[in-house]
Design a protein around this motif. Structure first.
Motif, mmCIF file in Angstrom:
data_model
loop_
_atom_site.group_PDB
_atom_site.id
_atom_site.type_symbol
_atom_site.label_atom_id
_atom_site.label_comp_id
_atom_site.label_asym_id
_atom_site.label_seq_id
_atom_site.Cartn_x
_atom_site.Cartn_y
_atom_site.Cartn_z
ATOM 1 N N UNK A 385 0.730 -1.030 -0.028
ATOM 2 C CA UNK A 385 -0.216 -0.055 -0.027
ATOM 3 C C UNK A 385 0.861 1.242 0.153
ATOM 4 N N UNK A 386 0.358 2.135 -0.820
ATOM 5 C CA UNK A 386 1.463 3.524 -1.119
ATOM 6 C C UNK A 386 1.534 4.258 0.042
ATOM 7 N N UNK A 387 0.461 4.328 1.147
ATOM 8 C CA UNK A 387 0.387 4.995 2.300
ATOM 9 C C UNK A 387 1.209 4.417 3.514
ATOM 10 N N UNK A 388 1.768 3.144 3.171
ATOM 11 C CA UNK A 388 2.158 2.484 4.295
ATOM 12 C C UNK A 388 3.820 3.013 3.916
ATOM 13 N N UNK A 389 4.774 3.184 5.054
ATOM 14 C CA UNK A 389 6.011 3.447 4.490
ATOM 15 C C UNK A 389 6.649 2.426 3.868
ATOM 16 N N UNK A 390 7.599 2.971 2.982
ATOM 17 C CA UNK A 390 8.652 1.809 2.107
ATOM 18 C C UNK A 390 7.910 1.113 0.981
ATOM 19 N N UNK A 391 6.996 1.645 0.481
ATOM 20 C CA UNK A 391 6.438 1.096 -0.869
ATOM 21 C C UNK A 391 7.465 1.412 -1.979
ATOM 22 N N UNK A 392 7.654 0.341 -2.776
ATOM 23 C CA UNK A 392 8.677 0.531 -3.671
ATOM 24 C C UNK A 392 7.731 -0.233 -5.145
ATOM 25 N N UNK A 393 8.010 0.849 -6.337
ATOM 26 C CA UNK A 393 7.332 0.257 -7.542
ATOM 27 C C UNK A 393 8.028 -1.075 -7.977
ATOM 28 N N UNK A 394 7.278 -1.995 -8.646
ATOM 29 C CA UNK A 394 7.790 -3.145 -9.223
ATOM 30 C C UNK A 394 7.608 -2.948 -10.845
ATOM 31 N N UNK A 395 8.527 -2.867 -11.482
ATOM 32 C CA UNK A 395 8.510 -3.120 -12.990
ATOM 33 C C UNK A 395 8.077 -4.287 -13.392
#
Length: 562
Positions: A385-395
């Protein structure tokens, strides 16, 4: 029943253990020419890098364990040097003494593995030029590196102060698994590392655009990458350092060289036994791991197996398939009806805190077999979840059938959650799932771990939208004379623009439709594809021929010009 198993490590050792669990009365002899019957060769680069500190941590099970726990006559330092399939005997040579004896069998299992490719390049046998295949290989590399480190430390003690040391150089020849893992671990050992790859991309199982992403990522972390160039020779300097000369004329200094050009199936014994060799150079087996001789089975890196998606014969040097093949061979020997389904080549590699992973067919493998019944989508979901710290995009790149939606393959690169998503997609492929199944997959969700629409769900939704006609896609490499519509905000264009594209922000689109052509295809651009999808739906329902440029600007880096 007497079963002789030639080779330990993953295939042979797993077969011996499984067979004993199924048949308490079989006589099982397992021979291994090296000093270790079962070791984690996948961990060798990390032992060189010091991540796995102790050599003993690489040893999975020793000779005593197989004798004591499994009642297997386990013989290390024992090499099979010949097979007589008529007499059903194997000639065994004691590595220490050279003595050769003959051992009879009822069933023979060949698990000889594959040998490192070492082409006859001038200087390849010089000190400081290594391959990485066995525990002794890793030990020699560590000793070579530590000898140089000790020498520099001794100079410090002699002079009374720490000298300014030149950066030590390493050259890795080969951009596959072992090559890139060794590159990362040599960087951790404070080497300046150059990777040389003859092909035009790293990690050959990936499609070219994702191989290029891996190259860019390595270069971001200080690794010099040379693709499309091969090694011409190795030479030694007066100070015992090395020079690696390439075909294009480069000369690269090196204090250590790793040759990681892949592996070649060990088929010597199979050829002696008159067994059929497949079109890819491996031992030919059926789906029960039986060779052309019904009394001889073969498993692991030495065999050819069927690609689960394309049906092609393939060579897959991976521990997971080797273990499954070994269990199937043991089941069949013990009288069970077991079959190997084939392999998808599911793989992952760690690179400086990130990972690249893939499963199933690549686009180039589909093209190679003449399969054009597929489509691809690119997406960049967050790992949680983007609002939870540490989210990273996956290509992510996902391939699927246009005719029925069946999932064909997937590739992913990212810093978090790559393993979980490719693992899910690998199972989906094996079960014959479609992208519609991915839409409905019920996966774990809590903010630290995923999203309500997991990347796997998201991939299914995007792909299903394409098949339903809700989201026609085009690609940066599609070609053609399309009208490019950029629906990003002006502030985003200050960072990067697409030459020739017309900018109409999404919020203004409905009031400016009369500015768009109705006689041309419109390809819609945003950062990742989400706003372009909304814009495309609007345009379609207003009579325009519109499509989403899959992956948006995040995918444009894969193809620098539209």
């Amino acid at each position: 029943m007497k079963v002789i198993i030639v080779g330990g490590v993953a295939g042979g050792a797993s077969c011996a253990a499984r067979l004993r669990r199924l048949d308490e009365h079989a006589e099982i002899v397992m021979v291994e020419r090296g000093p270790y019957v079962s070791f984690a060769n996948c961990g060798l680069p990390y032992h060189v890098g010091g991540v796995i500190e102790h050599e003993s941590d690489l040893l999975v099970a020793n000779e005593q364990v197989f004798r004591g726990h499994f009642a297997v006559d386990c013989r290390t330092g024992c090499e099979a040097v010949g097979v007589d399939p008529v007499a059903k005997t194997v000639q065994l040579r004691d590595v220490a003494s050279g003595a050769v004896t003959a051992e009879s069998y009822d069933t023979l299992v060949l698990a000889p593995g594959a040998a490192s490719v070492r082409p006859p390049i001038p200087g390849i046998d010089l000190p400081g030029v290594f391959s990485v295949r066995t525990v002794p290989d890793a030990r020699e590399i560590r000793e070579w590196i530590e000898r140089g480190t000790s020498f520099l430390a001794g100079m410090d003690r002699y002079s009374g102060f720490q000298t300014v040391r030149p950066k030590r150089h390493a050259v890795v020849v080969g951009g596959g698994f072992i090559g890139l893992e060794m590159a990362e671990n040599l960087v951790h050992r404070d080497f300046d590392v150059t990777v040389i790859e003859l092909a035009d991309q790293l990690l050959a199982p990936l499609d070219a655009e994702y191989g290029n992403l891996v190259k860019d990522f390595l270069e971001m972390h200080g690794v010099h990458v040379v693709v499309g160039d091969g090694v011409a020779s190795f030479s030694q300097q007066d100070d015992e350092s090395l020079v690696v000369s390439t075909r294009s004329g480069r000369e690269l200094p090196a204090d250590v060289v790793i040759v990681a050009l892949g592996v070649r199936p060990e088929t010597t014994l199979a050829t002696m036994a008159g067994l059929e060799i497949g079109e890819r150079g491996g031992i030919k087996v059926d789906d029960q791991m039986r060779t052309s001789d019904p009394s001889i089975f073969a498993v692991g890196d030495a065999v050819e197996v069927r690609d689960f998606v394309t049906g092609e014969q393939s060579l897959i040097a991976l521990a997971g398939p080797a273990n499954r093949q070994a269990r199937i061979a043991a089941d069949v020997i013990a009288g069970r009806d077991a079959h190997f389904r084939g392999t998808q080549g599911t793989s992952i590699i760690q690179l400086f805190g990130a990972a690249a992973a893939w499963t199933g067919a690549s686009e180039k493998s589909l093209r190679r077999v003449g399969d054009d019944d597929y489509e691809r989508v690119y997406l960049y979901p967050n790992s949680h979840a983007g609002y939870y710290p540490g989210a990273k995009p996956i290509a992510m790149k996902v391939l699927f059938r246009t005719s029925d939606g069946r999932l064909l393959g997937a590739q992913a690169i990212g810093e978090d959650g790559v393993d979980k998503r490719i693992g899910d997609l690998a199972l989906a492929i094996q079960l014959g799932a479609t992208v519609y199944d991915l839409e409905e997959a019920e996966l774990c969700y809590a903010p630290p771990f995923g999203s309500a629409k997991d990347p796997v769900n998201f991939a299914g939704m995007v792909a299903a939208g394409v098949l339903r006609g809700d989201m026609p896609v085009s690609h940066w490499d599609s070609g053609g004379d399309a009208f490019l519509l950029d629906v990003r905000e002006p502030v985003e264009l200050a960072v990067e623009q697409v030459p020739g594209a017309v900018n109409i922000p999404l919020g203004q689109l409905r009031s400016r439709l009369d500015e768009l052509p109705r006689d041309r295809e419109i390809r819609v651009i945003c950062r990742s594809g989400q706003r372009a999808y909304t814009a495309t739906r609007c345009l379609q329902q207003n009579g325009f021929d519109a499509s989403v440029l899959s992956g948006g600007m995040l995918s444009r880096v894969l193809w620098p010009t539209p």
